[in-house]
Design a protein around this motif. Structure first.
Motif, PDB file in Angstrom:
ATOM      1  N   MET B   1       1.311  -1.297  -0.291  1.00 11.45           N
ATOM      2  CA  MET B   1      -0.502   0.008   0.290  1.00 11.45           C
ATOM      3  C   MET B   1       1.400   1.010   0.518  1.00 11.45           C
ATOM      4  N   ASN B   2       0.557   2.455  -0.741  1.00 10.72           N
ATOM      5  CA  ASN B   2       0.850   3.396  -0.711  1.00 10.72           C
ATOM      6  C   ASN B   2       1.416   4.393   0.564  1.00 10.72           C
ATOM      7  N   LYS B   3       2.000   4.666   1.007  1.00  9.68           N
ATOM      8  CA  LYS B   3       2.420   5.533   2.390  1.00  9.68           C
ATOM      9  C   LYS B   3       1.152   6.922   2.736  1.00  9.68           C
ATOM     10  N   PRO B  39      -8.349  -1.314   5.440  1.00 11.47           N
ATOM     11  CA  PRO B  39      -6.405  -1.526   5.323  1.00 11.47           C
ATOM     12  C   PRO B  39      -6.178   0.146   5.214  1.00 11.47           C
ATOM     13  N   GLU B  40      -5.939   1.115   5.052  1.00 13.14           N
ATOM     14  CA  GLU B  40      -5.727   2.887   4.451  1.00 13.14           C
ATOM     15  C   GLU B  40      -5.128   2.922   5.844  1.00 13.14           C
ATOM     16  N   THR B  41      -6.911   2.924   6.788  1.00 14.66           N
ATOM     17  CA  THR B  41      -6.893   3.173   7.647  1.00 14.66           C
ATOM     18  C   THR B  41      -5.360   2.811   9.147  1.00 14.66           C
ATOM     19  N   VAL B  42      -5.393   1.343   9.136  1.00 12.54           N
ATOM     20  CA  VAL B  42      -4.097   0.875   9.990  1.00 12.54           C
ATOM     21  C   VAL B  42      -3.079   1.973   8.804  1.00 12.54           C
ATOM     22  N   GLY B  43      -3.008   1.243   7.639  1.00 12.10           N
ATOM     23  CA  GLY B  43      -1.551   1.689   7.352  1.00 12.10           C
ATOM     24  C   GLY B  43      -1.845   3.322   7.576  1.00 12.10           C
ATOM     25  N   TYR B  44      -2.522   3.676   7.572  1.00 13.38           N
ATOM     26  CA  TYR B  44      -1.789   5.502   8.106  1.00 13.38           C
ATOM     27  C   TYR B  44      -2.063   5.378   9.593  1.00 13.38           C
ATOM     28  N   ARG B  46      -0.462   3.674  11.338  1.00  9.82           N
ATOM     29  CA  ARG B  46       0.737   3.441  11.778  1.00  9.82           C
ATOM     30  C   ARG B  46       1.712   4.237  11.771  1.00  9.82           C
ATOM     31  N   GLU B  47       1.381   5.426  10.315  1.00  9.72           N
ATOM     32  CA  GLU B  47       2.492   5.959   9.897  1.00  9.72           C
ATOM     33  C   GLU B  47       1.793   7.299  11.211  1.00  9.72           C
ATOM     34  N   GLU B  59      -4.628  -1.769  17.702  1.00 11.71           N
ATOM     35  CA  GLU B  59      -4.948  -1.995  17.319  1.00 11.71           C
ATOM     36  C   GLU B  59      -6.224  -3.349  17.390  1.00 11.71           C
TER      37      GLU B  59
END
Lengths: 348, 214
Positions: B1-3, B39-44, B46-47, B59
């Motif tokens: 996934m993109n940052k 998935p996007e929210t998790v990545g976001y 974490r960033e 989480e």
């Protein structure tokens, strides 16, 4: 759905340490409003070495509601927000404090300086004022409009377009903003019907794009009589101005893009305005009160355009600078620049 | 996934997060199956958590951690609640990914829950303090709405000022069922105790006028 982050440094949290005004200070130019007119006024005034600050209700002004800007010289296509961001960045590079959510509630004009009070009860002193408070969307003022506001009746296409996916929507109006809204909506809606009581006022390039769009239908010479609905809006009662025949058009929403009314606020109690409520200015953007200047959509200057507002803002600042130079020496000294500790302002 | 963050944005946010007073925990609830934008929210998140030692991410799964979810009254996914240094829920919640314009309500919420105080006029503070009945504020938003974060920020501010108040952002497209239940076709739309409605980015006084009717 797009997740791209639209970071707006300064809406509630700020990297700029100077976003507060001093009540003890005497400003040279206090700018009311932070659309193109206000920001350009601040830029020009600051470059003259004047002590400048901006009081804004909504940072960026109506530019934020504009999806794409394609008619600002040198800018072939940017979102209204990106353009506002570039304007703000330019002004901020000169360290001009900008206070957001600052609604001016009263103005007391004076000979050597004017007093401006905001809704939070703070009062500021300034030698000159540039009123660039802009305008707000005009309403149709027909039955059903208020009752179905937020239940089908909308005024911000970029905000609310995603809520009309696969729905049938109308756009009221025939100017650039109406045509742009219709084109924006056509990306998500099932159908878009533009309804306007006379002819197009929009740029031909936009009209051509609209008419070529397979999802768009256009009813000109058609007056909207009423917005119909039950729990939410269900359609429009319109009248064909050619035949005089009324009829009902079914649809889930209507975006009203029929122009704007000026937001002269407390300034209107002091400076002369015309029948439309627009502040009257001369070629140097002077109002009827010495030391108070006005620029942009809040004035009677015709053609409400970004480039025009920006130009008017520059004129107002140059005229204010000239005015300050002609003040008696004890009142005419240039201000010091601000130096303040970092402060976090949550907008309320 | 993109940052989600560009290097420039990361650097700016690091500076902003220097303003964090105490620790703050992002409690993120996702749901294994059919969870739009999870998935996007998790990545976001974490960033975000990687940008400051003071930000912690926990989480959770809406099903597996049902008791925890119930404790924070979380019943949607993705949903985020912010917890203060003591791990207490202060009524600050986001339903749906706080991306797009909503980053402008999410970052200030982190700062405020961490203890960064902001000024409220005395008369308003007195009115907020006087609220003594349970209040739930939902603010429906779209991610493309520049006016929406202002309304969300005010609702969260009210929640932080008064323990009887809970305030949640609701991303209208992600939760279409809830949006249609409340007839959301214009944002921001503010719904108080599922009954009183306001449209637009209203001043805090307008929130209070409705809250005082309860």
């Amino acid at each position: 759905m797009k997740f791209d982050l639209q970071m707006d440094f300064g809406s509630g949290f700020s990297l700029s340490p100077k976003d507060s005004l001093e009540e003890e200070a005497l400003y040279d130019v206090l700018v009311a409003g932070s659309g193109p007119a206000g920001l350009n006024a601040a830029l020009y005034a600051r470059r003259k070495g004047l002590r400048v600050a901006i009081l804004a209700k909504k940072k960026g002004g109506q530019l934020l509601d504009t999806s794409v800007v394609e008619n600002y010289l040198g800018i072939q296509g940017l979102s209204g927000e990106q353009l506002a961001g570039q304007f703000l960045e330019h002004v901020r590079s000169l360290e001009v404090p900008l206070v957001e959510d600052a609604e001016i509630t009263s103005v007391v004009p004076g000979n050597s300086f004017h007093l401006v009070t905001t809704a939070t009860g703070k009062t500021f002193r300034t030698r000159t004022l540039v009123v660039a408070t802009g305008s707000k969307p005009r309403t149709l003022d027909i039955p059903g409009e208020a009752a179905y506001a937020g239940k089908g009746v909308a005024y911000c296409a970029i905000c609310d377009a995603p809520l009309f996916r696969d729905k049938d929507v109308f756009v009221a109006g025939g100017g650039n903003s109406a045509v742009e809204a219709a084109l924006d909506l056509a990306k998500v809606a099932r159908s878009v019907t533009l309804v306007h009581r006379s002819r197009f006022r929009a740029d031909q390039i936009l009209v051509d794009r609209l008419l070529a769009h397979p999802k768009v239908d256009v009813h000109l010479q058609t007056r909207i009589l009423e917005i119909l609905g039950e729990r939410a809006m269900t359609g429009l009662l319109v009248q064909d101005l050619g035949t005089g025949e009324p009829r009902v058009l079914a649809g889930d929403g209507i975006f009203i893009e029929i122009g704007h009314i000026p937001l002269a606020g407390p300034f209107a109690e002091h400076v002369d305005t015309n029948v439309h409520g627009e502040i009257l200015v001369n070629a140097k953007n002077e109002t009827s009160i010495p030391g108070i200047f006005a620029a942009g959509d809040v004035t009677q200057v015709p053609y409400k355009q970004i480039v025009i507002a920006a130009g008017e803002g520059a004129k107002a600042a140059l005229a204010a600078s000239e005015y300050i130079q002609l003040l008696p020496p004890d009142q005419g000294t240039l201000g010091e620049t601000d130096s303040q500790a970092p402060q976090f302002n949550l907008s309320l | 996934m993109n940052k989600m963050f560009t290097p420039e944005l990361e650097e700016q946010l690091r500076q902003v997060f220097e303003g964090l007073v105490d620790d703050v925990t992002i409690a993120l609830f996702t749901d294994g199956e059919a969870c739009y934008s999870c998935p996007e929210t998790v990545g976001y998140m974490r960033e975000v958590a990687a940008l400051s030692d003071k930000i912690h991410l926990k989480e959770y799964d809406l099903q597996r951690d049902a008791a925890t979810a119930a404790g924070f009254k979380v019943d949607l996914a993705p949903s985020i609640v912010l917890l203060d240094a003591k791990g207490d829920y202060q009524g600050v919640k986001f339903n749906g990914i706080p991306a797009g314009h909503e980053i402008n309500s999410f970052i200030p919420a982190l700062l405020e829950v961490s203890g960064q105080a902001s000024e409220v006029p005395e008369d308003l503070a007195a009115r907020v303090d006087a609220i003594d009945k349970p209040v739930n504020i939902k603010v429906f938003v779209t991610l493309s709405c520049p006016h929406c974060p202002g309304a969300v920020q005010k609702a969260h501010k009210l929640a932080l000022m008064n323990p009887h108040v809970e305030a949640e952002m609701v991303e209208a497209q992600t939760f279409q069922e809830l949006s249609s239940k409340f007839n959301v076709s214009g944002v921001p739309k503010i719904v108080i105790n599922d009954t009183y409605e306001l449209v637009g980015n209203q001043p805090i006084q307008a929130f209070l006028d409705e809250m005082e009717r309860i």
